[in-house]
Design an enzyme around this catalytic site. Structure first.
Site, PDB file in Angstrom:
ATOM      1  N   ASP A  81       0.804  -1.225   0.000  1.00 30.89           N
ATOM      2  CA  ASP A  81       0.000   0.000   0.000  1.00 30.89           C
ATOM      3  C   ASP A  81       0.837   1.274   0.000  1.00 30.89           C
ATOM      4  O   ASP A  81       1.986   1.300   0.434  1.00 30.89           O
ATOM      5  CB  ASP A  81      -0.955   0.005   1.196  1.00 30.89           C
ATOM      6  CG  ASP A  81      -0.217  -0.124   2.540  1.00 30.89           C
ATOM      7  OD1 ASP A  81       0.726  -0.937   2.625  1.00 30.89           O
ATOM      8  OD2 ASP A  81      -0.580   0.595   3.482  1.00 30.89           O
ATOM      9  N   GLU A 138      -0.686  -1.675   5.283  1.00 33.49           N
ATOM     10  CA  GLU A 138       0.296  -1.581   6.369  1.00 33.49           C
ATOM     11  C   GLU A 138       0.192  -0.219   7.048  1.00 33.49           C
ATOM     12  O   GLU A 138       0.360  -0.107   8.253  1.00 33.49           O
ATOM     13  CB  GLU A 138       1.725  -1.781   5.834  1.00 33.49           C
ATOM     14  CG  GLU A 138       2.767  -2.021   6.933  1.00 33.49           C
ATOM     15  CD  GLU A 138       3.113  -0.788   7.730  1.00 33.49           C
ATOM     16  OE1 GLU A 138       3.198  -0.880   8.966  1.00 33.49           O
ATOM     17  OE2 GLU A 138       3.287   0.292   7.135  1.00 33.49           O
ATOM     18  N   GLU A 139      -0.126   0.802   6.246  1.00 31.91           N
ATOM     19  CA  GLU A 139      -0.134   2.182   6.753  1.00 31.91           C
ATOM     20  C   GLU A 139      -1.442   2.489   7.480  1.00 31.91           C
ATOM     21  O   GLU A 139      -2.318   3.167   6.967  1.00 31.91           O
ATOM     22  CB  GLU A 139       0.069   3.177   5.596  1.00 31.91           C
ATOM     23  CG  GLU A 139       1.389   3.008   4.853  1.00 31.91           C
ATOM     24  CD  GLU A 139       2.590   3.521   5.636  1.00 31.91           C
ATOM     25  OE1 GLU A 139       2.404   4.048   6.748  1.00 31.91           O
ATOM     26  OE2 GLU A 139       3.715   3.371   5.132  1.00 31.91           O
ATOM     27  N   HIS A 360       7.638   8.872   3.944  1.00 33.94           N
ATOM     28  CA  HIS A 360       6.440   9.691   4.198  1.00 33.94           C
ATOM     29  C   HIS A 360       6.658  11.158   3.788  1.00 33.94           C
ATOM     30  O   HIS A 360       5.841  12.011   4.120  1.00 33.94           O
ATOM     31  CB  HIS A 360       5.965   9.599   5.655  1.00 33.94           C
ATOM     32  CG  HIS A 360       5.495   8.218   6.042  1.00 33.94           C
ATOM     33  ND1 HIS A 360       4.491   7.985   6.951  1.00 33.94           N
ATOM     34  CD2 HIS A 360       5.876   6.985   5.630  1.00 33.94           C
ATOM     35  CE1 HIS A 360       4.293   6.670   7.083  1.00 33.94           C
ATOM     36  NE2 HIS A 360       5.135   6.052   6.279  1.00 33.94           N
TER      37      HIS A 360
HETATM   38 NI    NI Z   1       6.463   1.560   5.305  1.00 35.74          NI
END
Ligand code: NI
Length: 388
Positions: A81, A138-139, A360
């Site tokens: 993701d 995962e996020e 990020h």
């Molecule tokens: Ni990651």
């Protein structure tokens, strides 16, 4: 034993897959295009079994070794993701979807595990079964938990499980892991303060939630400074403060949202207790009320000592011992591979992304130069854990 020659020869092809994923980011469980592309490639490689829809949109693939005498089954996991932000790299393969971006390198993780799948299907030079796990969400969506809850570990008889994440700032070709806690438990904090709204010129008739919530923000910083044992690790960050709609109105409510991180159950319990006490007690002090919610999210990513040492030994084979740190300090980021490590023994490793923007960040890009070492790591891990 350095990078595997066959894998070095696959680098351009794998880079192509990675950049295609990068251009088409999908978030949380909505990874339909990515999962379909993963399944299609796994089919073309000749995997023995490919099952989509595990943990909603996860994909599991099985590759049987040339020998099947050992009964060993090793799980290897990648996340698929992306994140909800706008990319600013200006790359030719930059995100084509506004508001979504592969800013954590999961495009690279997925492409690397696919590369390993291709190599392992070609060579099958192991005695046992490799189970490749491609997870969604995962996020912040606990996709790893969803796959475990779907019975993945038992269904395929996975005995050990490994995961890998790139790290900007770590040199290309380097790897890092540690026994025990490697990443933090990551919990969500939400506080709703209710006072008494009114005219800004008549504060004595109201209860000012901006003032109350401000005191809560400050008092929260006493938890790490004055409640947690200095020898333990913890983070309390209140990152959103929402109140008010006009410059002359005392708002009726204020809302605080944040995160709490810890490395042990004892500290996690302490953070939860103190956050609730401080929020509710501080509000009471001013005649307001506060409703504090502490939601336990990702547990500690806790490596099992034997598997962490094994993963480090594989990394040392690929890159040389001086390129591997087998006892790094834990980091306070969270990771939902933690759910898989609660279900089975295993280990998580970081690998170097070189001198790139941090994960990020809107200028981040996975470093394709990390592909050969990453794929070689997975290939050798399977071959060494299940020697033919
Ligand atoms: Ni990651």
């Amino acid at each position: 034993m350095p990078i595997i020659n066959r894998i070095a020869g696959m680098k351009d092809e794998i880079t192509g897959w990675r950049r295609d994923f990068h251009a088409h980011p999908e978030i949380l469980y909505d990874v339909h295009r990515t999962a379909a592309s993963v399944a299609e490639k796994l089919t073309s490689f000749g995997c023995d079994e490919i099952v989509p829809g595990i943990g909603k949109t996860g994909v599991v693939a099985v590759i049987k070794g040339r020998k099947q005498g050992s009964g060993k089954v090793i799980g290897m996991r990648a996340d698929m993701d992306a994140l909800p932000l706008d990319e600013i790299t200006g790359l030719s393969y930059a995100s084509k979807t506004k508001g979504k971006m592969h800013a954590c390198g999961h495009d690279g993780h997925t492409a690397i595990l696919l590369g390993a799948a291709k190599y392992l299907c070609e060579t099958r030079n192991f005695d046992g079964t490799a189970v490749l796990i491609f997870q969604p969400a995962e996020e912040g969506g606990a996709g790893g938990k969803a796959m475990v809850d779907d019975g993945m570990m038992d269904r395929w008889g996975i005995q050990e499980v490994y995961g890998m994440h790139n790290q900007p700032g770590m040199a290309l070709g380097t790897f890092a892991t540690c026994p025990g806690a490697m990443m933090a438990a990551s919990d969500r904090v939400h506080i709703l303060v209710e006072g008494k709204g009114g005219h800004a010129a008549k504060p004595h008739l109201g209860i000012d939630t901006v003032l109350v919530a401000s005191h809560i923000v400050v008092a929260m910083q006493s938890i790490v400074a004055r409640s947690v044992n200095p020898m333990d690790n913890a983070v309390v960050s209140l990152c959103m403060f929402h109140a008010g709609s006009a410059g002359n109105v005392i708002p009726q409510t204020a809302e605080l949202t944040g995160t709490a991180r810890s490395l042990t159950p004892k500290v996690r319990d302490l953070l939860e207790a103190r956050i609730v006490e401080i929020a509710e007690g501080t509000a009471k002090l001013f005649g307001a009320t506060a409703k504090a919610t502490y939601k336990r999210d990702y547990p500690v990513t806790r490596n099992h000592a034997r598997q962490a040492a094994f993963a480090a030994s594989i990394a040392a084979e690929i890159s040389g011992r001086e390129m591997v740190n087998d006892n790094i300090m834990p980091v306070m980021g969270g990771e939902d591979f933690s759910f898989m490590l609660e279900a089975r023994p295993g280990a998580f490793v970081f690998f170097g992304n070189g001198d790139t923007a941090p994960v990020h960040h809107p200028a981040y890009d996975f470093n394709d130069e990390a592909i050969p070492a990453g794929v070689s790591f997975w290939a050798r891990l399977a071959e060494t854990a299940m020697p033919a």
